[in-house]
Scaffold this active site. Sequence first.
Site, short mmCIF file in Angstrom:
data_model
loop_
_atom_site.label_atom_id
_atom_site.label_comp_id
_atom_site.label_asym_id
_atom_site.label_seq_id
_atom_site.Cartn_x
_atom_site.Cartn_y
_atom_site.Cartn_z
N GLU A 1 -41.84 18.30 15.15
CA GLU A 1 -43.10 19.61 16.32
C GLU A 1 -44.28 19.78 15.08
O GLU A 1 -45.50 19.21 15.77
CB GLU A 1 -42.93 20.25 17.11
CG GLU A 1 -41.49 20.04 18.37
CD GLU A 1 -40.87 20.88 18.85
OE1 GLU A 1 -40.81 21.31 20.36
OE2 GLU A 1 -40.82 22.78 18.80
N TYR B 1 -65.95 30.79 33.43
CA TYR B 1 -65.18 30.36 33.08
C TYR B 1 -64.87 28.96 31.60
O TYR B 1 -64.15 28.45 31.41
CB TYR B 1 -64.54 29.31 34.20
CG TYR B 1 -65.27 28.59 35.10
CD1 TYR B 1 -65.18 27.26 35.01
CD2 TYR B 1 -65.40 29.27 36.25
CE1 TYR B 1 -66.33 26.69 36.03
CE2 TYR B 1 -66.63 28.21 37.30
CZ TYR B 1 -66.66 26.77 36.96
OH TYR B 1 -67.47 26.15 37.22
N GLU C 1 -43.82 32.16 23.88
CA GLU C 1 -43.68 33.16 24.06
C GLU C 1 -45.13 33.75 23.71
O GLU C 1 -46.25 34.36 23.80
CB GLU C 1 -43.04 34.04 23.70
CG GLU C 1 -41.65 33.49 24.81
CD GLU C 1 -40.82 32.36 24.40
OE1 GLU C 1 -39.54 32.02 24.88
OE2 GLU C 1 -41.50 31.64 23.44
N LYS D 1 -45.17 23.20 27.64
CA LYS D 1 -44.37 21.24 27.06
C LYS D 1 -44.20 20.31 27.44
O LYS D 1 -42.54 20.27 27.73
CB LYS D 1 -44.20 22.30 25.78
CG LYS D 1 -43.48 21.84 24.52
CD LYS D 1 -43.19 22.65 23.86
CE LYS D 1 -42.75 22.21 22.01
NZ LYS D 1 -41.94 22.96 21.38
#
Length: 122
Positions: free
Chosen positions: A23, A55, A75, A100
Site C-alpha cells: 500500500e 468549498y 482514522e 478505501k
Amino acid sequence: MSKDKIILDGLEFYAFHGCHPAEEELGQPFIVDAELFLDLAPAGQADDLQATVNYDAVYHLIRETVTGQRFKLLEALAEAIAQKILTCFPVEEVLVRVKKPRAPLPGTFNYAAVEIRRRSNP
C-alpha cells in the site's frame, strides 16, 4: 449546533496510506466526504462568499492532506483532515468520512471506511 451544512461528497485522490508495504509502495485511491456544519443564513441572505466557507478552499486543504502526508490508519487521516478544517475555517462541527475502495480484504465489497465527527472548541 447549526443544522446547516456544506457538503463535499466523493472527493477522490490517489495516495499512499496503509499498514502493508504494498500500500505504501503502490498507492491506491481514497475517497473523502466532508460535511461542515455552520450557520449559512448570513451567506444566503447577503449572497456573499465572504459570509460563508469557500468549498474550493476546503477541497484544496483536503487534497493537500490526503496527498501530501502518509498515514498508516484511515482514522489518522480522517483526524488530520477534521482538525485542519476546524483550525482553518469558521465551522461549528465537521464530519469526515474516508473510504478505501481497494482495502486489502478478501471477498467482494464496496469499500472500507472510517467516519469521525469533531466539534470546534468554543
